[in-house]
Design a protein around this motif. Structure first.
Motif, mmCIF file in Angstrom:
data_model
loop_
_atom_site.group_PDB
_atom_site.id
_atom_site.type_symbol
_atom_site.label_atom_id
_atom_site.label_comp_id
_atom_site.label_asym_id
_atom_site.label_seq_id
_atom_site.Cartn_x
_atom_site.Cartn_y
_atom_site.Cartn_z
ATOM 1 N N LEU A 183 -1.664 -9.623 -0.957
ATOM 2 C CA LEU A 183 -1.410 -8.688 0.143
ATOM 3 C C LEU A 183 -2.614 -7.774 0.347
ATOM 4 O O LEU A 183 -3.028 -7.525 1.481
ATOM 5 N N HIS A 213 0.711 -4.137 9.859
ATOM 6 C CA HIS A 213 2.145 -4.373 10.049
ATOM 7 C C HIS A 213 2.525 -5.790 9.625
ATOM 8 O O HIS A 213 3.466 -5.995 8.852
ATOM 9 N N ASN A 256 2.330 -6.672 5.814
ATOM 10 C CA ASN A 256 3.423 -6.041 5.062
ATOM 11 C C ASN A 256 4.763 -6.712 5.328
ATOM 12 O O ASN A 256 5.546 -6.972 4.409
ATOM 13 N N THR A 283 2.458 2.109 10.202
ATOM 14 C CA THR A 283 1.816 1.470 9.047
ATOM 15 C C THR A 283 2.402 2.013 7.745
ATOM 16 O O THR A 283 2.490 1.292 6.746
ATOM 17 N N ASN A 297 6.199 0.501 7.554
ATOM 18 C CA ASN A 297 6.219 -0.901 7.148
ATOM 19 C C ASN A 297 5.712 -1.106 5.727
ATOM 20 O O ASN A 297 6.149 -2.021 5.026
ATOM 21 N N GLY A 298 4.769 -0.263 5.314
ATOM 22 C CA GLY A 298 4.171 -0.451 3.996
ATOM 23 C C GLY A 298 4.977 0.128 2.851
ATOM 24 O O GLY A 298 4.813 -0.289 1.696
ATOM 25 N N ASN A 313 6.889 -2.134 0.241
ATOM 26 C CA ASN A 313 6.044 -2.944 -0.634
ATOM 27 C C ASN A 313 5.503 -2.173 -1.826
ATOM 28 O O ASN A 313 4.952 -2.772 -2.756
ATOM 29 N N PRO A 319 1.713 2.178 1.173
ATOM 30 C CA PRO A 319 0.870 2.481 2.340
ATOM 31 C C PRO A 319 -0.324 3.384 2.046
ATOM 32 O O PRO A 319 -1.391 3.221 2.652
ATOM 33 N N GLN A 358 -2.894 1.294 0.495
ATOM 34 C CA GLN A 358 -3.431 0.387 1.516
ATOM 35 C C GLN A 358 -4.473 1.087 2.390
ATOM 36 O O GLN A 358 -5.562 0.554 2.636
#
Length: 498
Positions: free
Chosen positions: A288, A342, A345, A396, A399-400, A403, A411, A414
């Protein structure tokens, strides 16, 4: 160890051919659309964009849920594939009947009587779309994206030639309808001829139930996302006119060429790849992270670069009548610049079987997004698109966030990883736009029509050359990780027959 090496090779091969497919698809489609845009003008493109809203929503119902479930499932056989194909055709028939009956009311809503016959013909592509959905699932499972690349580009060429000929013959918006229909039919036919799989006349309610238990959440998520993505077109159509929809459609298409080339590659390749590593958290995190960094290294400079050269690009490719699309183009670029985050993720979430989280995220984001749209209407089209872009950046983090727990990569980490690419791309974009100010004084000169096509070409070439040099030179100077990995990957691609 051999399994890991095999996955890596398949991912690299998949990325290469899927990037070739998406790049070729977008390039051919874009070139054809430039010709058609000059022949047809903003109003006819606006009418087509309005009709495609309903086709897009219908296609999501037919394709999204079962196709994703077929790709994600560890073991799939002919009965699964055949069951999905036949249920897809049944759903297509039901949706076509609904669209056929609704077409006059849709035409009345948008005050355009031409929509009725064209929408009824355009909706025929739902049937070929249901077949293509299963074919693409087969391709994705085997990661044979080379086949899909060739089939897609051939379909683009055949349909593009037909559309341009029809436009030259004075077919108007019907030329766009014809192009879309032929593209879908050709893609279906090319894949059918190339694939060894042939459907059986059998349907298993049990298999469909299993697939649907996973796929319905993806389906609903896709419906919400597609409805939200297309919501700006009817708003603009009702508040303004078809010509303004055409400007928005063209402004949206330029960044889509880049986004669909890269982001669709990530989406198509990484779902089956992530699915193979769903039981190995560290490996999934590494994959990822690499996906987000590498796609950001490409997409940030590409989209920010398009923002910088928008004036000369639109004037050169589309002509002065399309210049009102430039501000919308820039805002759409800003919005699309984070779509790769997006998609990466969401694919990681789906691959881990958490379509429930995917659905919850879509509901939360779209409720907030619609509220943002309603509150920004008073600000005009520019304000609406700016608020949408800012909200996409907020998304962002939304969505993150899951994870962080699923693969251990949230996020904030990221953004920390991709911030160098974002800062460098922003600096490059500012430098590129300064060139336009120095040479011609900025956007005002283009709006006044004082810049010739030849001058636009010279300016754009200079801007692209300088921007590319600045970005690559800085990446080498700061020894950016993404550049090093990209070079290593390209060496592997060149050294192996993919």
């Amino acid at each position: 160890m051999e399994q890991n090496s095999g996955i890596k090779k398949n991912v690299i091969s998949g990325f290469f051919w899927k990037a070739m497919e998406n790049g070729g698809d977008q390039l051919v489609t874009f070139l054809i659309s430039v010709v058609l845009a000059r022949l047809l003008g903003p109003e006819k493109y606006g009418t087509m964009a309005t009709m495609l809203i309903f086709i897009s929503v219908a296609n999501v119902i037919i394709q999204n849920g079962f196709q994703t479930a077929l790709i994600q499932k560890k073991e799939v056989n002919d009965l699964d594939l055949s069951s999905v194909l036949w249920i897809g055709l049944i759903i297509s028939a039901a949706l076509y009947t609904f669209i056929f009956a609704s077409a006059p009311y849709i035409a009345d809503f948008f005050s355009d009587s031409d929509i009725t016959p064209m929408l009824r013909v355009l909706a025929l592509m739902l049937f070929s779309g249901s077949v293509v959905s299963v074919e693409i699932a087969i391709v994705a499972r085997s990661m044979n994206f080379r086949l899909q690349c060739i089939a897609t580009i051939l379909a683009d060429i055949f349909s593009g030639i037909a559309g341009v000929i029809a436009a030259f013959k004075g077919a108007g918006t019907w030329a766009l309808v014809l192009q879309q229909l032929i593209k879908n039919i050709c893609l279906m036919a090319f894949l059918y001829i190339s694939l060894k799989w042939r459907p059986k006349f059998a349907v298993s309610a049990e298999r469909l139930k299993r697939l649907f238990s996973y796929g319905w959440k993806v389906l609903v998520s896709g419906l919400i996302d597609t409805a939200y993505s297309n919501i700006y077109t009817p708003f603009i159509s009702r508040l303004y006119d078809a010509a303004m929809v055409g400007f928005y459609n063209r402004g949206n298409q330029f960044p889509q060429v880049i986004v669909n080339s890269m982001a669709s590659t990530v989406q198509a390749v990484m779902l089956p790849a992530f699915s193979k590593t769903q039981d190995e958290k560290q490996k999934a995190k590494s994959m990822l992270r690499r996906t987000i960094k590498l796609s950001g290294f490409v997409m940030f400079p590409a989209l920010i670069g398009v923002m910088a050269v928008a004036d000369s690009m639109v004037m050169l490719l589309l002509g002065p009548e399309w210049m009102p699309a430039v501000p919308m183009l820039r805002l759409c670029c800003l919005s699309y610049s984070v779509w790769h985050i997006h998609i990466a993720n969401l694919q990681a979430i789906n691959a881990n079987g958490r379509s429930d989280i995917y659905l919850k995220l879509e509901i939360i984001k779209k409720i907030i997004g619609v509220a943002v749209l309603i509150l920004s209407i008073r600000l005009g089209i520019g304000g609406m698109l700016l608020m949408k872009a800012l909200f996409d950046y907020v998304c962002t983090f939304i969505n993150g966030w899951p994870n962080k727990k699923i693969v251990g990569y949230g996020p904030f980490e990221q953004w920390k990883d991709i911030l160098p690419e974002f800062i460098l791309s922003t600096f490059m974009g500012i430098a590129v736009y300064v060139i336009e100010i120095i040479m011609y004084g900025g956007s005002a000169a283009f709006l006044s029509g004082a810049i010739s096509a030849g001058s636009c070409l010279v300016l754009m070439v200079v801007q692209i050359a300088v921007g590319g040099f600045i970005y690559l030179a800085a990446a080498l100077l700061f020894r950016m990780e993404s550049l090093r990995y990209l070079v290593e990957t390209m060496k592997l691609v060149v050294g192996k027959k993919l």
